[in-house]
Each structure stands twice: as C-alpha cells, then as structure tokens.
Design a protein around this motif. Structure first.
Motif, PDB file in Angstrom:
ATOM      1  N   MET A   2       0.831  -1.190   0.000  1.00 18.66           N
ATOM      2  CA  MET A   2       0.000   0.000   0.000  1.00 18.66           C
ATOM      3  C   MET A   2       0.875   1.252   0.000  1.00 18.66           C
ATOM      4  N   LYS A   3       0.523   2.224  -0.867  1.00 22.79           N
ATOM      5  CA  LYS A   3       1.281   3.467  -0.925  1.00 22.79           C
ATOM      6  C   LYS A   3       0.939   4.332   0.277  1.00 22.79           C
ATOM      7  N   LYS A   4       1.952   5.001   0.801  1.00 21.20           N
ATOM      8  CA  LYS A   4       1.759   5.923   1.915  1.00 21.20           C
ATOM      9  C   LYS A   4       1.136   7.207   1.382  1.00 21.20           C
ATOM     10  N   LYS A   5       0.074   7.668   2.010  1.00 19.57           N
ATOM     11  CA  LYS A   5      -0.604   8.890   1.579  1.00 19.57           C
ATOM     12  C   LYS A   5       0.187  10.107   2.062  1.00 19.57           C
ATOM     13  N   SER A   6       0.344  11.058   1.162  1.00 15.89           N
ATOM     14  CA  SER A   6       1.062  12.291   1.478  1.00 15.89           C
ATOM     15  C   SER A   6       0.239  13.146   2.438  1.00 15.89           C
ATOM     16  N   ALA A   7       0.907  13.774   3.381  1.00 18.12           N
ATOM     17  CA  ALA A   7       0.236  14.674   4.317  1.00 18.12           C
ATOM     18  C   ALA A   7       0.125  16.083   3.737  1.00 18.12           C
ATOM     19  N   THR A   8       0.694  16.299   2.566  1.00 15.63           N
ATOM     20  CA  THR A   8       0.668  17.610   1.931  1.00 15.63           C
ATOM     21  C   THR A   8      -0.716  17.898   1.350  1.00 15.63           C
ATOM     22  N   ASP A   9      -1.208  19.101   1.590  1.00 16.75           N
ATOM     23  CA  ASP A   9      -2.482  19.539   1.024  1.00 16.75           C
ATOM     24  C   ASP A   9      -2.188  20.111  -0.368  1.00 16.75           C
ATOM     25  N   TRP A  10      -2.132  19.234  -1.364  1.00 19.93           N
ATOM     26  CA  TRP A  10      -1.716  19.616  -2.703  1.00 19.93           C
ATOM     27  C   TRP A  10      -2.667  20.613  -3.346  1.00 19.93           C
TER      28      TRP A  10
END
Length: 86
Positions: A2-10
C-alpha cells in the motif's frame, strides 16, 4: 504493498499565490548562479537490446521520447538495487 498517503495539502498548495508561500528556509538564488552553473549530462551509449514486442510497442504508444522513458525506468531500478546493497 500500500502506498503511503502524502500529508501535503496539494490542492491548497496549487492554488496558493507565490507571496503566500513561506520560502524563508530556502533563499532565492543569486543572479550569477545560472551564469556559473554547469550542466553535467551522463554520456549515452548506443546498444542493441532485445525486448518483448508488446513491451516495446507499449512504450512507443506513449509517444515521442519512449527511449528516454525506458532509460529512466532502468535508472530507477538500478538506483533502487544500489540502495539495497550494503
């Protein structure tokens, strides 16, 4: 895996104006930076390689630059393998 979700608010970042972005920890480059900068491109070597027809066809279908994309993919694999070596 599973890919780690970015915490950045893109979305917020994409809609921000330049003056709203805090760049205090990364000062702007001086005017002469690009005058002194040097570009180092790894040399290319022509090779003959046998690829599965469907693999080559798929890369060609992606459009111009397919050889560059194949090279980038091979480089990424090489670097991943190098990181795994002690």
């Amino acid at each position: 895996m599973m890919k780690k979700k970015s915490a950045t608010d893109w979305k917020r970042l994409a809609s921000a104006k330049d003056e709203q972005i805090d760049t205090s920890e990364m000062p702007e480059l001086a005017g002469d930076f690009f005058e002194r900068a040097e570009l180092h491109v790894p040399p290319k070597q022509a090779v003959t390689m046998r690829l599965d027809a469907d693999v080559l066809s798929w890369f060609k279908e992606q459009g111009q630059g397919y050889q560059t994309r194949i090279n980038k993919l091979l480089r990424a694999y090489m670097m991943a393998q190098q990181r795994r070596q002690p």
